[in-house]
Design an enzyme around this catalytic site. Structure first.
Site, PDB file in Angstrom:
ATOM      1  N   GLY A  13       0.819  -1.197   0.000  1.00 21.99           N
ATOM      2  CA  GLY A  13       0.000   0.000   0.000  1.00 21.99           C
ATOM      3  C   GLY A  13       0.850   1.243   0.000  1.00 21.99           C
ATOM      4  O   GLY A  13       2.064   1.175   0.198  1.00 21.99           O
ATOM      5  N   GLU A  38     -17.449   5.589 -11.202  1.00 27.81           N
ATOM      6  CA  GLU A  38     -17.572   4.315 -10.473  1.00 27.81           C
ATOM      7  C   GLU A  38     -19.035   3.910 -10.318  1.00 27.81           C
ATOM      8  O   GLU A  38     -19.373   2.733 -10.408  1.00 27.81           O
ATOM      9  CB  GLU A  38     -16.890   4.404  -9.100  1.00 27.81           C
ATOM     10  CG  GLU A  38     -15.380   4.665  -9.145  1.00 27.81           C
ATOM     11  CD  GLU A  38     -14.599   3.698 -10.018  1.00 27.81           C
ATOM     12  OE1 GLU A  38     -15.016   2.516 -10.134  1.00 27.81           O
ATOM     13  OE2 GLU A  38     -13.588   4.110 -10.605  1.00 27.81           O
ATOM     14  N   THR A  94       0.239   4.494   5.349  1.00 27.42           N
ATOM     15  CA  THR A  94      -1.083   3.937   5.579  1.00 27.42           C
ATOM     16  C   THR A  94      -1.102   2.977   6.767  1.00 27.42           C
ATOM     17  O   THR A  94      -2.131   2.361   7.042  1.00 27.42           O
ATOM     18  CB  THR A  94      -1.589   3.198   4.328  1.00 27.42           C
ATOM     19  OG1 THR A  94      -0.529   2.399   3.802  1.00 27.42           O
ATOM     20  CG2 THR A  94      -2.023   4.192   3.270  1.00 27.42           C
ATOM     21  N   GLY A  95       0.037   2.820   7.435  1.00 26.58           N
ATOM     22  CA  GLY A  95       0.031   2.024   8.661  1.00 26.58           C
ATOM     23  C   GLY A  95       0.544   0.605   8.506  1.00 26.58           C
ATOM     24  O   GLY A  95       0.248  -0.247   9.336  1.00 26.58           O
TER      25      GLY A  95
HETATM   26  P1  ADP Z   1       3.659   2.831   6.440  1.00 23.17           P
HETATM   27  O1  ADP Z   1       4.518   1.792   7.074  1.00 23.17           O
HETATM   28  O2  ADP Z   1       2.473   2.252   5.719  1.00 23.17           O
HETATM   29  O3  ADP Z   1       4.396   3.808   5.601  1.00 23.17           O
HETATM   30  P2  ADP Z   1       3.443   3.725   9.114  1.00 23.17           P
HETATM   31  O4  ADP Z   1       2.925   2.531   9.824  1.00 23.17           O
HETATM   32  O5  ADP Z   1       4.904   3.952   9.186  1.00 23.17           O
HETATM   33  O6  ADP Z   1       2.996   3.682   7.602  1.00 23.17           O
HETATM   34  O7  ADP Z   1       2.630   5.001   9.599  1.00 23.17           O
HETATM   35  C1  ADP Z   1       3.273   6.089  10.196  1.00 23.17           C
HETATM   36  C2  ADP Z   1       2.461   6.565  11.379  1.00 23.17           C
HETATM   37  O8  ADP Z   1       1.223   7.081  10.944  1.00 23.17           O
HETATM   38  C3  ADP Z   1       2.121   5.450  12.342  1.00 23.17           C
HETATM   39  O9  ADP Z   1       3.082   5.301  13.321  1.00 23.17           O
HETATM   40  C4  ADP Z   1       0.805   5.909  12.946  1.00 23.17           C
HETATM   41  O10 ADP Z   1       1.037   6.744  14.040  1.00 23.17           O
HETATM   42  C5  ADP Z   1       0.193   6.713  11.832  1.00 23.17           C
HETATM   43  N1  ADP Z   1      -0.778   5.897  11.121  1.00 23.17           N
HETATM   44  C6  ADP Z   1      -0.685   5.409   9.874  1.00 23.17           C
HETATM   45  N2  ADP Z   1      -1.777   4.696   9.542  1.00 23.17           N
HETATM   46  C7  ADP Z   1      -2.576   4.704  10.627  1.00 23.17           C
HETATM   47  C8  ADP Z   1      -3.853   4.132  10.922  1.00 23.17           C
HETATM   48  N3  ADP Z   1      -4.516   3.395  10.009  1.00 23.17           N
HETATM   49  N4  ADP Z   1      -4.373   4.347  12.141  1.00 23.17           N
HETATM   50  C9  ADP Z   1      -3.717   5.085  13.055  1.00 23.17           C
HETATM   51  N5  ADP Z   1      -2.527   5.648  12.847  1.00 23.17           N
HETATM   52  C10 ADP Z   1      -1.947   5.476  11.646  1.00 23.17           C
HETATM   53 ZN    ZN Z   2     -13.485   2.565 -14.772  1.00 23.14          ZN
END
Ligand code: ADP
Ligand code: ZN
Ligand code: MG
Length: 591
Positions: A202, A424, A206-207
């Protein structure tokens, strides 16, 4: 230095060829740096820099927003040069947009002063001296142990799934990993195949990392995190060794999660990247594959979770090791509201914050953008010495982030959203009202990669591609464009290109493989296979006919179900993502 010491030193070095490589590398590095420093230095004006950029004279671009300096190297008729350009604050936006066009891989750096230039020369020399000292002292003390890379012990992370918003589906999938790590014996007793490799895909922020950490926390096992870019080293064997060390440490820790971020840095398809450094990268990749297979066979209770935003470039052998692929998209409105609430809990927030409207307006924000939004608001509050974070602070932070340079292109305008919603909704309505079409099970206007939105289908029962089903699919694929026409008249967008590609492929298969066109039975498995020119022409015409008839039908369908279409558009703008149940609710009697 006596003879015995000299020979001891030679033995020492023979056992550690990497030291020689390091020393040689450093020597080369110093020479390169010194040569670079002796180069011509240009101080550009704005016009000169923009011209140099557009003419491709500039080879690499570093930017330091703090000192508003751009610098790097270039090459023109008179040879190589280094340049420096100081810009005005007001010129920053233009500068960045030009850089994105002409030098998209520019680097944001801390300011480089001339002191840094000198350091760039001195540091390698100092390191060289250090290596020499290291060798000599170790030999003198008779010691042979090379200090192991100091590594801090991996900890069990401190928070679990409760601190993640909008990731419910991904969490369900990851729970399996948690179950396994919490009680590996149970899987073994039952002979169940545990999930060993999980690939999280992703966009950034995005977490993905947070989800992997939370999985370790839920299972109460240590979390070993590395970024694959750390494996990619210029020294032979170092990457592979780091991989080995990592897995060894994890194996000792018992049940554990190994998290490899940016796995595409080592996991690119072989031969897909530039020749340079390929061999070393491949060694590292092979080591990684070996380690994963190793703990598969000795059943160590370890799960490897990896993250990437480019699973399409990953090596097939590596992909196979990851039995679960979890896609993590940008959060929809409900997800954003949850994420905002989670992060607002961590700051002193006022009671009357309008989280719901903030969530509605933060389309295109990732979880980490939302976290940043809350943090910036807290900073504003602190600066104005307010006791609580209020709507005013959040508003200011919102403006700053949206107007801030990086995300402007990622945040769709209201017009964009409306177009995507129509597009969509067009797919969804066309599929929904045709009994033979695959059922739409999810429709979303949350931006995803290049696409503004997406409609997912569940293939209908039965494994045969029937003629009616194929025709219904063609119409559903054309539904996006047909609905755009309702909104935009003839000023349609390029958004249907992907649909046309899929529809074209299906129509071609119908004509050349399934005998469903007007040319009768034939089987041409590969579209590039040479056929007689008349046949090729007839195929093209038949495909084009199928496509334009499908578009005509789709136009008829969306116009017939105009009310349903508009209802769905409204729901999409409001809720952003609709599942099967909700689609049925909104479209209701349309079918
Ligand atoms: P990725 O690894 O997908 O680049 P991260 O996990 O490093 O994203 O996200 C960075 C920070 O953003 C996390 O430590 C968190 O604090 C916040 N964050 C990202 N997505 C979420 C989510 N779905 N819910 C809550 N906090 C989030
Ligand atoms: Zn389409
Ligand atoms: Mg990350």
């Amino acid at each position: 230095m006596g003879e015995s010491r000299l020979s001891a030193m030679l033995t020492f070095l023979r056992r550690r060829p990497w030291l020689v490589v390091v020393a040689a590398g450093l020597a080369v590095l110093s020479i390169v740096t010194m040569t670079a420093l002796r180069q011509r230095t240009e101080t550009f004006t704005e016009t000169e820099f923009m011209n140099a950029l557009a003419d491709g004279v500039v080879e690499d671009v570093n930017i330091s927003p703090n000192t508003r300096t751009v610098w790097g190297t270039g090459h023109d008729d008179e040879g190589a040069f280094t340049y420096r350009y100081r810009y005005l604050e007001a010129a920053e936006e233009t500068l960045l947009s030009q850089l994105r066009i002409h030098a998209p891989d520019f680097r944001v750096q801390p300011p480089q002063s001339s002191a840094a230039d000198i350091a760039a020369t001195l540091v390698p020399l100092a390191l060289l001296a250090f290596v020499a000292w290291f060798v000599v002292t170790r030999v003198r003390s008779g010691g042979v142990a090379v200090s192991a890379r100091a590594t801090k012990p991996a900890d069990v992370p401190d928070y679990g799934f409760e601190r993640l918003g909008g990731l419910d589906e991904a969490i369900v999938e990851v729970s399996e990993v948690v179950d396994f790590l919490s009680d590996p014996e149970r899987f073994e007793r039952l002979g169940a195949k545990p999930p060993r490799g999980v690939l999280l895909e992703g966009p950034p922020g995005t977490g993905k990392t947070a989800l992997a950490r939370a999985a370790a926390a839920e299972a109460e096992v240590p979390f070993f995190a590395v970024s694959a870019s750390e494996f990619v080293e210029m020294f032979v064997g170092v990457g592979a060794k780091r991989v080995r060390d990592l897995f060894e440490r994890a194996a000792k820790a018992g049940p554990a999660v190994i998290f490899i971020d940016e796995i595409d840095a080592v996991g690119r398809r072989r031969g897909a990247a530039a020749a340079n450094g390929n061999e070393e990268r491949e060694n590292t990749l092979n080591q990684l594959l070996t380690e994963i297979d190793g703990f598969h066979s000795n059943r160590a209770p370890i799960v490897v979770m990896a993250a990437t935003n480019r699973s399409d470039v990953l090596d097939a052998a590596l992909l196979r090791r990851f039995t679960r692929h979890i896609h993590i998209g940008l959060p929809d409105r409900a997800g954003r509201e949850r994420i905002l609430n989670i992060h607002l809990e961590a700051v002193a927030a006022a009671d009357d914050i309008d989280v719901s409207s903030l969530a509605a307006r933060t389309v295109g924000f990732s979880g980490s953008d939302l976290e940043r939004l809350v943090n910036e608001a807290a900073v504003f509050a602190a600066r104005t010495s307010d006791s609580h974070v209020t709507n005013v602070h959040l508003e200011a932070a919102f403006d700053r982030i949206v107007l801030g340079l990086e995300r402007r292109s990622a945040v769709p305008t209201d017009k964009d959203r409306l177009i995507v919603a129509y597009h969509e909704a067009g797919h969804t309505v066309c599929a929904f009202v045709q009994p033979d079409a695959d059922r739409p099970h999810k429709v979303s206007v949350v931006p995803r990669g290049q696409a503004g939105g997406v409609t997912h289908f569940t293939p209908s029962e039965g494994s045969f591609m029937t003629r009616r089903r194929a025709l219904a699919s063609l119409r559903a694929m054309m539904g996006g464009r047909a609905a755009e026409e309702i909104l935009l008249g003839d000023d349609i967008t390029s958004g249907a290109a992907h649909d046309f590609a899929s529809a074209g492929q299906l129509a071609r298969e119908m004509v050349t493989n399934y005998g469903m066109g007007s040319l009768g039975p034939m089987f041409i498995p590969d579209p590039s296979q040479p056929v007689a020119p008349e046949t090729a022409r007839a195929i093209e015409e038949d495909v084009a006919r199928l496509l334009s008839e499908a578009l005509e039908d789709a136009r008829r369908i969306v116009n017939e179900h105009r009310d349903a279409l508009e209802r769905l558009v409204a729901a999409l703008l409001e809720e952003e993502t609709l599942d099967e149940e909700r689609i049925a609710e909104v479209l209701g009697a349309a079918a």
